[in-house]
Motif scaffolding. Structure first.
Motif, short mmCIF file in Angstrom:
data_model
loop_
_atom_site.label_atom_id
_atom_site.label_comp_id
_atom_site.label_asym_id
_atom_site.label_seq_id
_atom_site.Cartn_x
_atom_site.Cartn_y
_atom_site.Cartn_z
N GLN A 37 33.63 23.81 38.57
CA GLN A 37 33.38 25.23 38.30
C GLN A 37 34.39 26.12 39.02
O GLN A 37 35.18 25.66 39.85
N TYR A 38 34.33 27.42 38.71
CA TYR A 38 35.27 28.40 39.26
C TYR A 38 34.50 29.63 39.71
O TYR A 38 33.32 29.80 39.41
N VAL A 39 35.20 30.50 40.44
CA VAL A 39 34.65 31.81 40.80
C VAL A 39 35.66 32.87 40.40
O VAL A 39 36.86 32.61 40.29
N SER A 40 35.16 34.08 40.18
CA SER A 40 36.05 35.23 40.00
C SER A 40 36.35 35.83 41.36
O SER A 40 35.49 35.84 42.25
N VAL A 41 37.55 36.35 41.52
CA VAL A 41 37.94 37.08 42.72
C VAL A 41 38.40 38.47 42.28
O VAL A 41 39.26 38.61 41.41
N GLN A 42 37.79 39.48 42.88
CA GLN A 42 38.11 40.87 42.54
C GLN A 42 38.86 41.50 43.71
O GLN A 42 38.40 41.46 44.85
N VAL A 43 40.03 42.07 43.43
CA VAL A 43 40.80 42.73 44.50
C VAL A 43 41.13 44.16 44.07
O VAL A 43 41.32 44.45 42.88
N GLU A 44 41.19 45.04 45.06
CA GLU A 44 41.59 46.42 44.80
C GLU A 44 43.09 46.53 44.98
O GLU A 44 43.62 46.25 46.06
N LEU A 45 43.78 46.94 43.93
CA LEU A 45 45.24 47.03 43.92
C LEU A 45 45.69 48.43 44.35
O LEU A 45 44.88 49.36 44.43
N PRO A 46 46.98 48.60 44.64
CA PRO A 46 47.46 49.89 45.14
C PRO A 46 47.17 51.08 44.23
O PRO A 46 47.02 52.20 44.72
N ASP A 47 47.06 50.84 42.92
CA ASP A 47 46.78 51.96 42.01
C ASP A 47 45.29 52.25 41.88
O ASP A 47 44.88 53.09 41.07
N GLY A 48 44.44 51.56 42.67
CA GLY A 48 43.01 51.79 42.63
C GLY A 48 42.24 50.90 41.68
O GLY A 48 41.00 50.89 41.71
N ALA A 49 42.94 50.18 40.82
CA ALA A 49 42.26 49.27 39.90
C ALA A 49 41.65 48.11 40.67
O ALA A 49 42.20 47.64 41.67
N ARG A 50 40.50 47.64 40.19
CA ARG A 50 39.85 46.46 40.76
C ARG A 50 39.97 45.33 39.75
O ARG A 50 39.11 45.14 38.89
N GLN A 51 41.06 44.60 39.84
CA GLN A 51 41.34 43.54 38.88
C GLN A 51 40.69 42.22 39.30
O GLN A 51 40.53 41.93 40.49
N ILE A 52 40.34 41.42 38.29
CA ILE A 52 39.58 40.19 38.50
C ILE A 52 40.35 39.01 37.92
O ILE A 52 40.90 39.10 36.81
N ARG A 53 40.38 37.91 38.66
CA ARG A 53 40.94 36.66 38.16
C ARG A 53 40.00 35.52 38.55
O ARG A 53 39.30 35.60 39.56
N GLN A 54 40.03 34.44 37.75
CA GLN A 54 39.21 33.27 38.06
C GLN A 54 40.05 32.18 38.73
O GLN A 54 41.20 31.95 38.34
N TYR A 55 39.44 31.52 39.72
CA TYR A 55 40.09 30.41 40.42
C TYR A 55 39.09 29.26 40.57
O TYR A 55 37.94 29.47 40.99
N SER A 56 39.54 28.06 40.24
CA SER A 56 38.66 26.89 40.38
C SER A 56 38.34 26.63 41.84
O SER A 56 39.18 26.84 42.73
N LEU A 57 37.14 26.17 42.07
CA LEU A 57 36.75 25.70 43.40
C LEU A 57 37.35 24.30 43.56
O LEU A 57 37.06 23.41 42.77
N SER A 58 38.22 24.14 44.55
CA SER A 58 39.08 22.95 44.60
C SER A 58 38.64 21.90 45.62
O SER A 58 39.42 21.02 45.97
N SER A 59 37.42 22.00 46.12
CA SER A 59 36.88 20.95 46.98
C SER A 59 35.42 20.75 46.62
O SER A 59 34.84 21.53 45.86
N ALA A 60 34.81 19.69 47.16
CA ALA A 60 33.45 19.33 46.77
C ALA A 60 32.44 20.36 47.23
O ALA A 60 32.65 21.06 48.23
N PRO A 61 31.31 20.46 46.52
CA PRO A 61 30.23 21.35 46.95
C PRO A 61 29.43 20.73 48.09
O PRO A 61 29.65 19.58 48.48
#
Length: 399
Positions: free
Chosen positions: A190-214
């Motif tokens: 599975q993966y999670v979304s990561v939301q970051v606030e960029l210099p222009d104020g936008a809060r952009q989201i990208r997904q990244y796989s969880l790369s180790s065991a639960p």
């Protein structure tokens, strides 16, 4: 199931609508973002909008769903719907937002097709939309309920406790809840979304796989930097590489994703290329941690040993399993010792593959198409081949 009166209308208009879907989806997004600029700023991936991939993915999913409704009315593209629903849940999409999509999508259809959209045709396509939207809303509701979350309430604060430079372009982050509790569990792959606030104020989201065991009270994600930092598709990975350090608190979603390690003891093929090995690492780590006796064939392709993220870990985890075989190909040798790796493109044609194999693929589309075609050619059923796409799903090969 599509109503009897709508089936002939959809069959008759599908060629025209399908041919115009590219223009329809482009106008749809333009109109929706003009009316709701916050959706482009804070929800939709600006990179996928800029390069046109989101428009192509939406057009493909609508065409596939409508075609199935008229050609195979008793079937449903569950794989496609599950993939979309998990992506939506990881973004915190709500049922109310489907009304916004409906409004602007149908405005675009009328705008492009004009008088061809009679009231009867509009009603038929309205039925198609709400059949697809209803299936997605139901799937997303189940996903939220499984996580015991209110609709769309997926976000949590996670603190970086480790940062590791895996390659020149890939960095891993170990995350724990900022409140000091243990990170919730997830299913390997599975993966999670990561939301970051960029210099222009936008809060952009990208997904990244969880790369180790639960099950360890923490998560790990691995982020490959996109080499266009000024372009929208590279803005989040560039921000994370430049700014995320130990102690940084990130906003992430709960874990989602349908490319997950199956229960049981059947044989597995875990095939990846490039940064596509991240979900496979979680699967391998889980198998090793649980002492799994399953037969596992691990395939990985990369540009060079130096660009193979988690290279030593990838090999170590495969070697920790009692019945696993690792096969690695590099396009270029670089300066590192190749060990048992081969030069060239990944080639599974000569590998020994057991019966009743379940295959998991992750990497660039050309790689996954080639591996899937080879597996089908060797008699592996299509239903036993699963894949994950980083970004909009432009591949409708999941049947």
């Amino acid at each position: 199931m599509l109503s009897e009166q709508s089936i002939p209308l959809i069959r008759a208009t599908l060629p025209a609508v399908g041919a115009a879907l590219g223009e329809i989806t482009t106008r749809f997004y333009a109109g929706m973002f003009q009316a709701h600029p916050e959706l482009l700023r804070d929800l939709f991936n600006r990179g996928n909008q800029a390069n046109g991939e989101q428009q192509k993915a939406l057009a493909g999913s609508i065409a596939s769903f409508a075609t199935l409704l008229v050609e195979r009315p008793d079937a449903r593209p569950d794989a496609m719907l599950s993939r979309i629903a998990n992506k939506h849940a990881a973004l915190g999409v709500t049922s109310e937002q489907y009304k916004i999509v409906h409004e602007h999508l149908f405005a675009a259809i009328v705008d492009v097709l004009g008088d061809a959209v009679t009231p009867e045709v509009a009603a038929a396509w309205d039925e198609v939309y709400w059949l697809m939207a209803g299936a997605l809303i139901a799937a997303e509701t189940r996903l939220y309920q499984e996580r015991r979350l209110a609709e769309g309430d997926v976000w949590r604060r996670m603190e970086i406790t480790e940062r590791n430079e895996e390659t020149a372009d890939a960095v891993s982050f170990v995350l724990r809840p900022a409140d000091g509790s243990a990170a919730e569990s997830f299913r390997p792959g599975q993966y999670v979304s990561v939301q970051v606030e960029l210099p222009d104020g936008a809060r952009q989201i990208r997904q990244y796989s969880l790369s180790s065991a639960p099950g360890r009270g923490q998560w790990r994600i691995t982020v490959k930097r996109v080499h266009e930092p000024a372009a929208p598709d590279g803005e989040v990975s560039t921000w994370l590489h430049r700014n995320a350090r130990v102690g940084t608190v990130l906003t992430t979603s709960a874990p989602f994703g349908d490319l997950v390690l199956p229960d049981g003891d059947g044989p597995l093929l875990l095939a990846s290329a490039g940064i596509g090995n991240t979900p496979m690492l979680a699967m391998l780590d889980h198998l090793a941690a649980t002492g799994s006796p399953r037969r596992v064939t691990v395939v990985h392709a990369d540009r060079s040993p130096a660009e193979h993220a988690h290279r030593d870990e990838h090999r170590r985890l495969a070697e920790a399993l009692p019945d696993a075989a690792l096969h690695v190909w590099y396009e270029e040798p670089g300066d590192a010792d190749l060990g048992t790796a081969s030069l060239g493109q990944a080639d599974i044609s000569a590998l020994e593959l057991p019966d009743n194999l379940t295959a998991y693929l992750c990497g660039p589309l050309p790689f996954m198409r080639a591996v899937r075609a080879a597996l089908l050619g060797r008699g592996v059923p299509a239903a036993s081949i699963h894949y994950e796409v980083f970004g909009p799903d432009l591949w409708l090969g999941q049947a």
